[in-house]
Design an enzyme around this catalytic site. Structure first.
Site, PDB file in Angstrom:
ATOM      1  N   LYS A 264       0.828  -1.195   0.000  1.00 13.98           N
ATOM      2  CA  LYS A 264       0.000   0.000   0.000  1.00 13.98           C
ATOM      3  C   LYS A 264       0.871   1.256   0.000  1.00 13.98           C
ATOM      4  CE  LYS A 264      -3.679  -2.053   2.875  1.00 13.98           C
ATOM      5  NZ  LYS A 264      -4.823  -1.869   1.962  1.00 13.98           N
ATOM      6  N   ARG A 338     -10.266 -11.570   1.641  1.00 12.45           N
ATOM      7  CA  ARG A 338     -11.155 -12.584   1.073  1.00 12.45           C
ATOM      8  C   ARG A 338     -10.511 -13.973   1.099  1.00 12.45           C
ATOM      9  NH1 ARG A 338     -11.476  -9.272  -4.372  1.00 12.45           N
ATOM     10  NH2 ARG A 338     -11.218  -7.689  -2.751  1.00 12.45           N
TER      11      ARG A 338
END
Length: 488
Positions: A264, A338
């Site tokens: 990130k 996920r």
């Protein structure tokens, strides 16, 4: 009856009616909502509120000297909005939360409307009184000396007790989210959850990295593989009615998310300590189910991992074999939530639950679509709509979202059963929901609640929401569990 003497008394004020001059009522004195005080006293309060220009905007507060007849030295006037509108429970919660903050350290008396509204006001006050725990060498005992007293009409005591229990568990979720990542990592998080769960009488199982490897939990192991602090899978069970299927809860527990190899940007990365907000909420909810004695078996399955870049980190291009055998091509290591949820969902479905709720700070796309306060709810349509409606009813604002078939093709892989992201940025929250749907067993009523924005308030405190962890969606999940239990 008039409440006992207190340092400061809280009363509600709503916009007064138009005095008849056609200017919309701007010159009217506010309506004072203060059961337990006689008419002369409330009239004096209305005059005083009008003279100082006290705002009736929901959650606004004004402190004034107490007129004669008020059992306190001062009064906090808290806005309830327009008197022409019904004051609903969420308005009461927000107003009570704001008033509780205004009364910190003053020994406030919250005067409730009546026994029927006791829970809303008491819950708002308790949630608004929350202060995050600090890591400090200073003695902060004085900061925790607030004494917010709730006076309630006869018959409302049980509602106040229930509100306090809910607020304590929401506060637990908030404190977990706010804990710095060097103190809350998979191992310590698992130990903390186990300690709290055992104290509440829950059954506890912790799987360490060796257990996860033996079991074939490829998603959790991959996401946690780049960290020196290995992953965990925690299972917490509240035993209720054994004559009906259990309800499964699953929460994303990424204790810090760098994005891994797909790292990130540095700006704002410090907020990624909140990426276990779903796990915190699930741990708090199953404890709350036990404390409230729900006659329903609730099983929480909580995967915990730290997503770090290193020589042992998983890579874009890797193919993972998930728990249950499905293979996934990793195209972005920052779509990690996920992956750990998929393993946990498959494990949770092995218990043959009637319903499954999973929640996660899953996608930035949730905030793009719905903003920072409205969770996106996806899943099997009837249950999805039920969860979203109950979420709005408790003030957490869930909104039903679709799982469009045309987005499913984007998850096809040439080398595996699935990819973990689509090749485009459209409908990112919905694509994540479609990915998770692949791991839900047939026949299970399922809802995914994306709380990427709502789980963490990076602005100032407002209403009953503090800065930092909010505890969303604990109250939504409690409402759903109680609704399922009531349906028999």
């Amino acid at each position: 009856t008039t409440p006992v003497e207190s340092e400061v008394v809280v009363v509600g004020i709503a916009a007064g009616a138009d005095p008849g001059d056609g200017d919309g009522g701007s010159d009217a004195a506010p309506v004072v909502v203060a059961p337990g005080l006689d008419g002369e006293v409330t009239a004096a309060l209305a005059t005083l509120a009008h003279s100082v220009g006290a705002s009736t905007k929901v959650g606004s507060t004004t402190r004034v000297p107490a007129p004669e007849g008020v059992p306190g030295r001062s009064v906090v006037l808290v806005g309830l909005g327009s008197s022409d509108d019904a004051v609903d429970d969420e308005t009461l919660r927000r107003a009570a939360g704001a008033a509780a903050r205004a009364c910190r350290g003053l020994g406030a008396a919250l005067v409730l409307l009546d026994a029927g509204r006791a829970e809303a006001v008491a819950l708002g006050a308790a949630l608004g009184s929350f202060r995050p725990a600090k890591v400090t060498a200073k003695n902060d005992d004085d900061d925790k000396a607030d004494t917010v007293k709730v006076f309630v009409a006869e018959g409302g005591e049980d509602a106040v007790t229930r509100a306090a229990t809910i607020a304590e568990c929401v506060g637990l979720a908030r404190d977990l989210v706010n804990t710095p990542p060097n103190l809350l990592f998979p191992g310590s998080f698992a130990d903390r959850a186990a300690e709290l769960a055992a104290a509440a009488g829950l059954e506890v199982e912790i799987m360490d990295e060796a257990d996860l490897a033996d079991g074939g939990y490829g998603g959790i192991l991959a996401v946690g593989g780049g960290s020196s602090r290995p992953p965990r899978l925690v299972r917490l069970t509240h035993r209720g009615n054994e004559n009906r299927p259990p309800v499964a809860l699953v929460g994303k527990g990424v204790t810090f998310d760098t994005g891994g190899i797909s790292i990130k940007p540095a700006a704002g990365m410090e907020q990624m300590t909140m990426d276990m907000g779903g796990a915190a909420a699930v741990v708090a909810t199953v404890i709350l189910a036990a404390r409230l004695g729900l006659d329903l078996t609730v099983v929480a399955t909580v995967p915990m991992a730290e997503n770090m870049p290193s020589s042992t980190a998983y890579r874009p291009g890797d193919v993972l074999t998930m728990y249950g055998g499905t293979t996934v091509e990793v195209q972005n290591t920052d779509a990690e939530g996920r992956l750990i949820l998929a393993d946990a969902i498959v494990r949770a479905c092995e218990d043959s639950p009637s319903h499954l709720i999973d929640t996660a700070t899953l996608t930035g796309a949730q905030m793009v679509a719905l903003g920072k306060k409205s969770p996106g709810v996806m899943g099997t349509e009837e249950f999805r709509d039920r969860v979203a409606e109950l979420s709005r009813g408790v003030g957490e604002g869930g909104w039903p979202m679709p799982l469009p078939e045309e987005l499913r093709d984007g998850l096809d892989s040439q080398v595996a059963d699935l990819t973990n992201v689509t090749p485009h940025r459209w409908g990112g929250m919905l694509s994540a929901g479609l990915f998770l749907s692949e791991f839900v067993a047939e026949g299970v009523e399922w809802a995914h609640v994306d709380v990427a924005g709502p789980a963490y308030n990076d602005g100032g405190a407002e209403g009953y929401l503090p800065k930092g962890g909010t505890g969303v969606p604990v109250r939504t999940m409690l409402a759903v569990l109680e609704d399922i239990a009531a349906a028999g």
